[in-house]
Enzyme design. Structure first.
Site, short mmCIF file in Angstrom:
data_model
loop_
_atom_site.label_atom_id
_atom_site.label_comp_id
_atom_site.label_asym_id
_atom_site.label_seq_id
_atom_site.Cartn_x
_atom_site.Cartn_y
_atom_site.Cartn_z
N GLU A 278 -0.16 10.76 0.81
CA GLU A 278 -0.08 10.32 -0.58
C GLU A 278 -1.14 11.05 -1.41
OE1 GLU A 278 -0.34 6.01 -2.94
OE2 GLU A 278 -1.53 6.36 -1.12
N LYS A 338 8.07 5.22 -4.68
CA LYS A 338 7.48 4.01 -4.10
C LYS A 338 8.11 2.76 -4.70
CE LYS A 338 2.93 1.97 -3.10
NZ LYS A 338 1.47 2.10 -3.30
N CYS A 394 1.58 4.14 1.38
CA CYS A 394 0.37 3.32 1.31
C CYS A 394 0.62 1.86 1.70
CB CYS A 394 -0.25 3.44 -0.08
SG CYS A 394 -1.99 2.95 -0.13
#
Length: 545
Positions: A278, A338, A394
Site C-alpha cells: 500500500e 479499497k 491494510c
C-alpha cells in the site's frame, strides 16, 4: 472503615484491571498467547456473582486496561486524545458484555441449571467482538481474542470456526480455568464426597467443551499442499516515519522501483508476480506520466505482473486507495478500490463536529472513496494454469466478511491472498506485528497462502497453516523471493460464514430468556413465601389412655 461489600468490590475491580493487562500481554508486543485465556478466566471470576451495575464498571476497567496498551500505537503521532477515545469506545463494548453476562448469571446462580451461568461468558465474548467489529462507522475489529492466538495450539481451529469460533474456544478455556479455581477453593475443607459431587458435572462438561476445539485442531493440522508459484515482494521503505511519510512521494516510488530492479538483477528466475505494498505509489500514475513510466520499467524488467498500491485522484472530490495490476505489454492496469476506508484516518465522518475536539482531523485533506466490489487478478504462468491474486488493503484484513467474500469469489478459487499495507504512520510500535498475526490467522481460516507486504515492514510469506518465512524488520528496504502454494480449498469456516456468530447470538438470547423466566418464577415463589401466615390450629391436649 470500609464495609465488607466495599472491600469485595475493590478486590473485583483490581482483578478486572489485572485481567485486562493479562489479555493485552497475549498480543504481539508481549506475545504471550496463553495469557489470553488466563485473563478471560480472571475477568470471569471478577464478574461472577456481581450485580449488573458493578459488572458494567468491571467490564469498563478491564477494557481500559486491555485496550490502552494494546492500541497505544494509534496515538504515536496524533496525540493522546484519539488513542484514549478509541480505547474507551472499545472498552464500552466490554462493559456492556459484562453487564449482560451478569444479568444472565444472576438468574442461574440459585438454580439447578447453574452450569449455564458459565456458558454465558464465551457466548457474550463472541457477540461483543461482533458488535465492536461492525459499529460504529463499520466497526474496528482489532485486538480480538482470536488474533492473539497465531502461535497457539488452538490456532488451527480457525479452519473450522473462523475468528469467532477461535475466540469462543479461547474464552471457554478461560471460563474453565475460572471454574477449576473456584471449585477447588470453594470446597477446601469440605468432605471429599461433597466436593466431587459439586465439581464433577461442571468441570467435565466445560472441559469437554473447551478441549474439543483443541483436539479437533491437533487431529487435523491445516494442509499446506498445493502448486508452488514464484512471487517476489518488495518492501521499499520510506524516507521517514510518521504522518508525513509520503512527503517525498517520489522517493517512496523510486525505492520500490529500484528494489524491484535490484532483485531482478540478482539473476533469480523471473517470478510469476511482484507485489508492492500500500502507498508504494502515492503519485497517481494515471495523471503523472513519469510515475507511469517508472512503474512500467519495473514491470517490463521483471517480465511479470506487478501489483502496485497506489493513491488515485478521484472520483472528484474524493481520492481512492487502490491496488493496480500491471501486466507486461498491457498499458492499462486493472484496479481494485479499497472497500473499507478507515474512519478518522482515510475519511472524517462529521468533520465539523470532530474538529471541535482535535485539529488533527484536517490532516485528512480529502476523504477516500469506498470501493463497491471485491478484487481479484488473474496471473498467467508460462506452461501452467493461471492463478488468482486476491488483494486486501491494510486494515481490511481484520474484517471477517470482507476477507471471506474476497476469497470465495466465483471462478477465482485457485488463489493466494495479498495483504498490502503501510505501517509508516505507526512508527516502531507493535501495530505491524499485530497486523501480521491477523494475516496468519486468515491464512489458516481460508486455507490460503498470504503475501503480507508493508511499505516499511513487517512483511513476509505466510503458509496456509499460519507459519511464515522471510519475515522482515521495520524501516528497512527488503526484497524477497518466495514460493507460496496456490490452493482451491473451501474450508469449513468459509462454508459456515457468519453462522458461528448467529449461533452465539441465538444461544445467548435463549439463555437470557430462560434466565428471565427463572427470575419471574423465583419472584413468585418469594411472594408466596412472604404472604399472610396460615390460620392457627386449635390446641389439642394429649389423650390419656
Amino acid at each position: 472503615m470500609p464495609t465488607t461489600t466495599t472491600l469485595r468490590a475493590g478486590v473485583r475491580l483490581l482483578a478486572a484491571i489485572g485481567s485486562g493487562l493479562l489479555v493485552s500481554s497475549a498480543f504481539p508486543g508481549q506475545d504471550i498467547w496463553w495469557l489470553a485465556p488466563v485473563g478471560v478466566g480472571l475477568l470471569s471470576a471478577a464478574v461472577f456473582g456481581a450485580r449488573w451495575r458493578l459488572a458494567l464498571l468491571l467490564g469498563l476497567a478491564h477494557g481500559l486496561a486491555f485496550f490502552l496498551p494494546t492500541l497505544s500505537w494509534t496515538g504515536v503521532y496524533v496525540g493522546n486524545l484519539p488513542w484514549v477515545a478509541l480505547a474507551t469506545l472499545e472498552a464500552l463494548y466490554l462493559a456492556v458484555m459484562c453487564a449482560l453476562t451478569s444479568v444472565v448469571q444472576q438468574a442461574f446462580l440459585t438454580s439447578r441449571l447453574r452450569p449455564l451461568a458459565y456458558a454465558a461468558v464465551p457466548l457474550a465474548w463472541v457477540l461483543q467482538e461482533w458488535a465492536r467489529g461492525t459499529t460504529p462507522f463499520g466497526g474496528f475489529p482489532w485486538a480480538r481474542l482470536a488474533f492473539s492466538q497465531a502461535d497457539s495450539p488452538l490456532a488451527p481451529f480457525a479452519r473450522f470456526g473462523g475468528a469467532p469460533g477461535l475466540t469462543f474456544a479461547v474464552a471457554t478455556l478461560g471460563v474453565l480455568l475460572h471454574l477449576v479455581a473456584r471449585e477447588l477453593t470453594h470446597h477446601v475443607g469440605r468432605p471429599r464426597r461433597t466436593q466431587a459431587a459439586a465439581y464433577r458435572p461442571l468441570a467435565v462438561g466445560l472441559t469437554l467443551l473447551a478441549l474439543a476445539p483443541l483436539g479437533l485442531a491437533v487431529a487435523t493440522a491445516p494442509p499446506t499442499d498445493g502448486r508452488k508459484v514464484s512471487v517476489l515482494f518488495v518492501q521499499g521503505n520510506v524516507p521517514k516515519a510518521g504522518l508525513d511519510f509520503n512527503a517525498q512521494r517520489r522517493k517512496v516510488l523510486d525505492n520500490h522501483v529500484q528494489g524491484t530492479l535490484a532483485a531482478v538483477a540478482t539473476g533469480h528466475p523471473a517470478p510469476s508476480l511482484v507485489v508492492w505494498p500500500e502507498n508504494s505509489s502515492d503519485i497517481d500514475p494515471f495523471q503523472n506520466p513519469d510515475a507511469a513510466a517508472d512503474i512500467r520499467l519495473a514491470v517490463e524488467t521483471a517480465k511479470a505482473p506487478v501489483l502496485v498500491g497506489a493513491v488515485l485522484n478521484g472520483p472528484d472530490p474524493y481520492v481512492s486507495n487502490a491496488s493496480l495490476f500491471y501486466r507486461p505489454g498491457d498499458p492499462t492496469p486493472q484496479r481494485y478500490i479499497k472497500q473499507h476506508p478507515v474512519p478518522f484516518a482515510e475519511y472524517i465522518p462529521y468533520r465539523d463536529f470532530f474538529r471541535n475536539f482535535s485539529s488533527k482531523v484536517d490532516l485528512v485533506t480529502r476523504d477516500f472513496t469506498k470501493g463497491d466490489r471485491a478484487g481479484g487478478f488473474e496471473v498467467p504462468v508460462a506452461g501452467e494454469r493461471p492463478y488468482w491474486i486476491i488483494p486486501t488493503i491494510c486494515f481490511e484484513v481484520a474484517y471477517d466478511g470482507l476477507m471471506r467474500d474476497s476469497t470465495l469469489q466465483p471462478g477465482r478459487d485457485a488463489s493466494i491472498l495479498a495483504v498490502q499495507t503501510n505501517n509508516a504512520t505507526f512508527g516502531y510500535t507493535a501495530e505491524s506485528d499485530q497486523q501480521f498475526a491477523i494475516s496468519r490467522i486468515r491464512a489458516i481460516e481460508h486455507g490460503r497462502s498470504v503475501v503480507h507486504v508493508s511499505t516499511v515492514g513487517v512483511s513476509g510469506f505466510i503458509n496456509p497453516d499460519g507459519t511464515y518465512v522471510d519475515k522482515t524488520t521495520l524501516f528497512t528496504a527488503a526484497a524477497r523471493y518466495g514460493s507460496p502454494v496456490v490452493r482451491t480449498e473451501v474450508t469449513v469456516s468459509d462454508r459456515l460464514g457468519p453462522t458461528p456468530e448467529y449461533a452465539a447470538g441465538l444461544a445467548f438470547v435463549a439463555l437470557l430468556a430462560l434466565g428471565l423466566c427463572l427470575g419471574r418464577r423465583t419472584a413468585k415463589v418469594g411472594r408466596a413465601a412472604d404472604g399472610p401466615p396460615a390460620p392457627a390450629q386449635p390446641r389439642r391436649d394429649p389423650v390419656v389412655v
